[in-house]
Design a protein around this motif. Sequence first.
Motif, short mmCIF file in Angstrom:
data_model
loop_
_atom_site.label_atom_id
_atom_site.label_comp_id
_atom_site.label_asym_id
_atom_site.label_seq_id
_atom_site.Cartn_x
_atom_site.Cartn_y
_atom_site.Cartn_z
N THR A 236 6.93 82.13 12.85
CA THR A 236 7.74 83.51 12.86
C THR A 236 8.12 83.88 11.39
N GLN A 237 7.57 83.26 10.16
CA GLN A 237 7.97 83.70 8.83
C GLN A 237 6.96 84.66 8.44
N VAL A 238 6.00 84.93 9.02
CA VAL A 238 4.80 85.74 8.89
C VAL A 238 5.04 87.13 9.04
N GLN A 239 4.56 88.32 8.03
CA GLN A 239 4.90 89.58 8.28
C GLN A 239 3.90 90.42 7.63
N PHE A 240 3.71 91.65 7.75
CA PHE A 240 2.82 92.28 7.08
C PHE A 240 3.07 92.75 5.68
N HIS A 241 2.10 92.71 4.78
CA HIS A 241 2.25 92.99 3.21
C HIS A 241 1.31 93.87 2.92
N PRO A 242 1.39 95.17 2.90
CA PRO A 242 0.30 96.07 2.86
C PRO A 242 -0.44 95.66 1.51
#
Length: 386
Positions: A236-242
């Motif tokens: 759940t801690q992952v997210q997009f980092h462009p």
Amino acid sequence: MAQTDVLLTKEPAPQTVPPCELSPKVYDVACNTGAYTSSGLATTGFRTAKYLMDEWYQNLYAHYHQAFADRDHSERQRHESQHLASETEALAQRTQQDSTRRVGERLQDMHSWKSELQREVEELIADTDGLLAQKLRLERALDASAVPYSIAMDSLQCRERRQHPDLVRDHVEVELLKEAELIRNIQQLLKRTIMQAVNQIRLNRQHKETCEMDWSDKVESYNIDDTCARYNNQSTQVQFHPHSTKLEESASTPETWARFTQDNLLRAERELLASANLRTLIDAILRDTSEDLQLQCDAVNLAFSRRCEELEDALHKLRCHLHKILREITDQEHQVAVLKQAIKDKEAPLRVAQTRLYQRSFRPNVELCRDTAQFRCPESLISLSH
């Protein structure tokens, strides 16, 4: 479309050319487009506004084949997209697994380097503590050398107060001067060694701080990579980092990364070796200086003992000669008294002799003769006077 299929099955279609093989004129008529269209007003004297059955069938077959071609193309695209999705999913899984494996290998490398750095830091701390203990021994030895030096200088100053007949440069003074010079040289050597120990301790602490900084960076990196290795698709801690794929210009390569830690370890090993050599040198210096001081102290004590023996022997001989001289003086004093008494005892014969000579000087004329008695009286006077 179903009615068309039924119609086609009930009544066989005329033998016509497929849409892809129709002439442009027939195709335009079938599609009701182009210059040969039959829509609108009837052409002048050529044909009516209605389509022919062949044209109707051609138009029907054209729509059918177009729909078949579109459906076939769509199916191919669907299969290709499914295959592409499967391949990309497998590739993503393989890439993610390879990335996780490489992060694990990186964790092992960092753990290995971190352990080496921690071991070097502990050895540097222990070696620095050993050097501090050796430095304390040197300082105590330097302080202790002041006592024999002051004793030697006091002894030299005290011997300067000897009387001139005994104010000689004897073997004792030579040994005392040697001892004072030896102690001064030892003090200078101890001071230089203390400075070397201080510099080595400073270098040890600098390299310890360098290794600790490297170790701290690796601990932080290890915790980050360990957290990254635990991420998965359900995290759940992952997210997009462009912009996460952008590489920093100051980023190191695996070779420079490993070389940096290797250089730190090599420098730490060199300082540990230098520190061990210095501690061995300090032990040897303390041992040799102690032995030299002890030997010189024994030499000074031996010189003092021999000089004291010489002085005692000379004193004994002088005392013996003094007793003899005093006894001789006493004897001489007694002899002087005896001689004085003898002289006093000779006064009566002297008076007699002088009286005889005086009386005989009154003899008349020829009787005033220099006879034997006349010569004997002066001889007796001379003997009495002596």
